[in-house]
Motif scaffolding. Structure first.
Motif, PDB file in Angstrom:
ATOM      1  N   ALA B 107      40.502  33.443  33.626  1.00 48.57           N
ATOM      2  CA  ALA B 107      40.543  34.886  33.403  1.00 48.57           C
ATOM      3  C   ALA B 107      40.852  35.594  34.723  1.00 48.57           C
ATOM      4  O   ALA B 107      40.718  35.001  35.798  1.00 48.57           O
ATOM      5  CB  ALA B 107      39.204  35.352  32.841  1.00 48.57           C
ATOM      6  N   PRO B 108      41.259  36.869  34.646  1.00 45.87           N
ATOM      7  CA  PRO B 108      41.599  37.600  35.868  1.00 45.87           C
ATOM      8  C   PRO B 108      40.454  37.661  36.882  1.00 45.87           C
ATOM      9  O   PRO B 108      40.696  37.771  38.083  1.00 45.87           O
ATOM     10  CB  PRO B 108      41.922  39.003  35.346  1.00 45.87           C
ATOM     11  CG  PRO B 108      42.352  38.789  33.935  1.00 45.87           C
ATOM     12  CD  PRO B 108      41.531  37.641  33.430  1.00 45.87           C
ATOM     13  N   ASN B 109      39.201  37.580  36.431  1.00 42.68           N
ATOM     14  CA  ASN B 109      38.075  37.683  37.361  1.00 42.68           C
ATOM     15  C   ASN B 109      37.732  36.344  38.027  1.00 42.68           C
ATOM     16  O   ASN B 109      36.730  36.230  38.724  1.00 42.68           O
ATOM     17  CB  ASN B 109      36.842  38.255  36.643  1.00 42.68           C
ATOM     18  CG  ASN B 109      36.439  37.401  35.450  1.00 42.68           C
ATOM     19  OD1 ASN B 109      36.879  36.271  35.298  1.00 42.68           O
ATOM     20  ND2 ASN B 109      35.591  37.958  34.596  1.00 42.68           N
ATOM     21  N   GLY B 110      38.546  35.330  37.811  1.00 45.35           N
ATOM     22  CA  GLY B 110      38.316  34.062  38.471  1.00 45.35           C
ATOM     23  C   GLY B 110      37.393  33.127  37.705  1.00 45.35           C
ATOM     24  O   GLY B 110      37.182  31.989  38.111  1.00 45.35           O
ATOM     25  N   THR B 111      36.862  33.583  36.587  1.00 42.02           N
ATOM     26  CA  THR B 111      36.028  32.713  35.760  1.00 42.02           C
ATOM     27  C   THR B 111      36.889  32.158  34.617  1.00 42.02           C
ATOM     28  O   THR B 111      38.070  32.475  34.518  1.00 42.02           O
ATOM     29  CB  THR B 111      34.845  33.480  35.140  1.00 42.02           C
ATOM     30  OG1 THR B 111      35.327  34.286  34.065  1.00 42.02           O
ATOM     31  CG2 THR B 111      34.170  34.368  36.186  1.00 42.02           C
ATOM     32  N   THR B 112      36.290  31.346  33.771  1.00 42.11           N
ATOM     33  CA  THR B 112      37.007  30.904  32.576  1.00 42.11           C
ATOM     34  C   THR B 112      36.312  31.419  31.320  1.00 42.11           C
ATOM     35  O   THR B 112      36.379  30.809  30.265  1.00 42.11           O
ATOM     36  CB  THR B 112      37.123  29.369  32.508  1.00 42.11           C
ATOM     37  OG1 THR B 112      35.807  28.815  32.433  1.00 42.11           O
ATOM     38  CG2 THR B 112      37.857  28.821  33.711  1.00 42.11           C
TER      39      THR B 112
END
Lengths: 256, 271
Positions: B107-112
């Motif tokens: 995801a854009p926030n670096g998480t999945t």
């Protein structure tokens, strides 16, 4: 959605496990001592957004459309349909064979249907391709057609061509195509479809109508709204939906 | 809340109310055809959409979803709203055999952790319920191509939804007519640079230009549209087993294929 507390418990346990894997992956991706500038979030904003906190800035005045080269869709589709019509229907049959193979995993066989044999054999008329009834509602055919010589009707009338019978793991598949006098493909019927057991009957019900696909022809019609991605403000500005919104704001109820 | 909110003014009159709100990175069009609807009804929906954005956005670093993804927030401490949405995501992941999966794609926030493929539809379905509770019976909400329809646009017409042609922003591939309440969701990648990752392989999908799902509930239709896009043409067999939902797919070579039930939404299809 789940009133059963046990199911809810299992769901929550599975959810917690998935989230744990998410955070494990995330902490591997961003070690604790990483600097803020290395955060993936800083660069990820340029990828396709499904949900974004703030819309990108509106396009500058006079900004050109995203797409530079645009084919005429109607003309393209027509020629595609025509080209397709002269490829033998064998291709369609092969496509169908592939379809059946891929469908097998998803379909269960209800006991009641086992043994009933219902290949599609709608009469070859000039009916639109998608009007063919689903397999289960048509009359059973018993003729186990083997290979198929092309049959040609009188000139200036629709031409009916039988494709070769193609064997796949569920049985034989054969289609019949109808061409208008000008060569346009007007209809595809399935003469033979596998139906040895209930599973195949089920597959036919779902898979046979897939042959009734069409080359796209662009349509314009009175519509109230548009479905299709307009994920960004930029996309919206260039969309038919924005035109509809403007029309609606001016008191019009539909556009054409 | 989003500071840079752009929106068109609310127009309300005898023909209803109309408003476009830019939120969640897209344009949300609200078109109400009931006469004399107070502007506060639309304001309430708009406020809800911004709340959803602040809660579920993967573009906001301190949204509950971003914090959950980084492990800073435990699911047990998350709001019922957030937990409920993630439960739905998990249920649909199981149902689609992983074609829809909110837990693996970066995801854009670096998480999945990214429930966006369901949240948009879910939030618009909720918005539709809000409008109904406020007394609206005839309306269309369109959130970037995901649409909730109720009633009729005029007394003697039905809502008609154009499905965008993949090669042209201004032409239609087909038209869906709603004879009752209906949800229409389209998953597509014809915008520049956009792509949808197959959660099962980690690779971008390649077969389809767009997948449209129609059915009773926009939460489900939105998630199914994402799953259909990932499944490709095989998805037609999958969704045909769901009697309430139908799909219409456009391949990259501009051919359309659909489930048998889809034709009930196209009484005037001309071919």
């Amino acid at each position: 959605m789940d009133s059963d507390p046990l199911i809810r418990q299992q769901l929550d346990a599975e959810l917690a496990a998935r989230l744990q894997r998410v955070t494990a992956r995330t902490s591997r991706a961003t070690p604790p001592n990483s600097t803020p500038t290395s955060r993936p979030a800083a660069t990820a904003r340029t990828t396709s957004p499904r949900i974004a906190s703030s819309p990108p800035p509106p396009p500058p005045p006079g900004a050109g459309p995203a797409r530079k080269k645009r084919r005429h869709p109607a003309r393209h589709s027509r020629s595609a349909a025509l080209a397709l019509s002269f490829v033998t229907t064998t291709g369609l049959a092969y496509a169908f064979a592939a379809t059946n193979n891929s469908a097998s995993a998803n379909v269960a066989a209800p006991a009641g249907l086992v043994g009933s044999s219902q290949p599609v054999a709608a009469p070859a008329t000039t009916a639109a391709p998608n009007t063919t009834a689903p397999a289960a509602t048509t009359a059973p055919t018993t003729a186990p057609a083997t290979t198929a010589p092309a049959t040609t009707a009188a000139p200036a009338t629709p031409t009916v061509v039988n494709g070769a019978s193609v064997r796949n793991r569920y049985g034989n598949v054969q289609v019949q195509a109808t061409f208008a006098a000008d060569g346009t493909l007007t209809n595809v019927d399935v003469l033979e479809a596998p139906s040895r057991d209930g599973q195949s009957v089920q597959i036919n019900n779902y898979a046979v109508p897939r042959l009734n696909s069409e080359a796209l022809t662009a349509q314009s019609a009175n519509v109230n709204t548009i479905s299709g991605a307009t994920y960004t403000s930029m996309g919206y500005a260039q969309s038919l939906q924005s035109a509809i919104d403007v029309a609606r704001a001016n008191g019009l109820t539909t556009i054409s | 809340m989003n500071g840079s909110v752009a929106s068109l003014p609310v127009e309300t009159d005898q023909s209803g109310a109309h408003h476009v709100e830019f939120v969640m990175g897209m344009a949300v069009s609200i078109d109400i055809r009931d006469a004399d609807i107070p502007a506060s009804v639309i304001a309430e929906v708009v406020s809800w959409l911004h709340h959803v954005d602040a809660t579920f956005s993967t573009y906001i670093d301190d949204s509950p979803i971003s914090r959950l993804g980084r492990g800073e927030l435990d699911i047990a401490d998350a709001s019922d709203e957030v937990a409920g949405v993630l439960r739905l995501c998990e249920q649909i992941r199981v149902e689609t055999d992983g074609a829809f999966d909110a837990f693996v794609v970066p995801a854009p926030n670096g998480t999945t952790l990214d429930p966006s493929g369901l949240v948009k539809g879910w939030s618009i379905e909720r918005a539709a319920t809000m409008l109904e509770q406020a007394g609206c019976a005839n309306f269309c909400i369109n959130a970037g191509g995901d649409i909730a329809l109720r009633g009729r646009p005029t007394e003697d017409t039905s809502w008609r939804v154009g499905i965008r042609h993949p090669e042209s922003t201004h032409e239609l591939a087909t038209v869906v007519t709603a004879f009752g309440p209906l949800a229409v969701a389209t998953s597509a990648t014809y915008e520049r640079g956009a792509h949808i990752i197959d959660p099962r392989t980690g690779q971008p999908t390649t077969d389809l230009a767009s997948a449209t799902v129609v059915g009773p509930d926009l939460t489900i239709a939105d998630a199914y549209a994402t799953a259909m896009f990932v499944m490709g043409l095989d998805g037609l067999d999958w969704i045909a087993a769901h009697p309430d939902y139908d799909a219409y797919m456009i391949t990259r070579d501009a051919r359309a294929t659909w489930t048998p039930g889809f034709d009930r939404y196209r009484p005037d299809a001309s071919r």
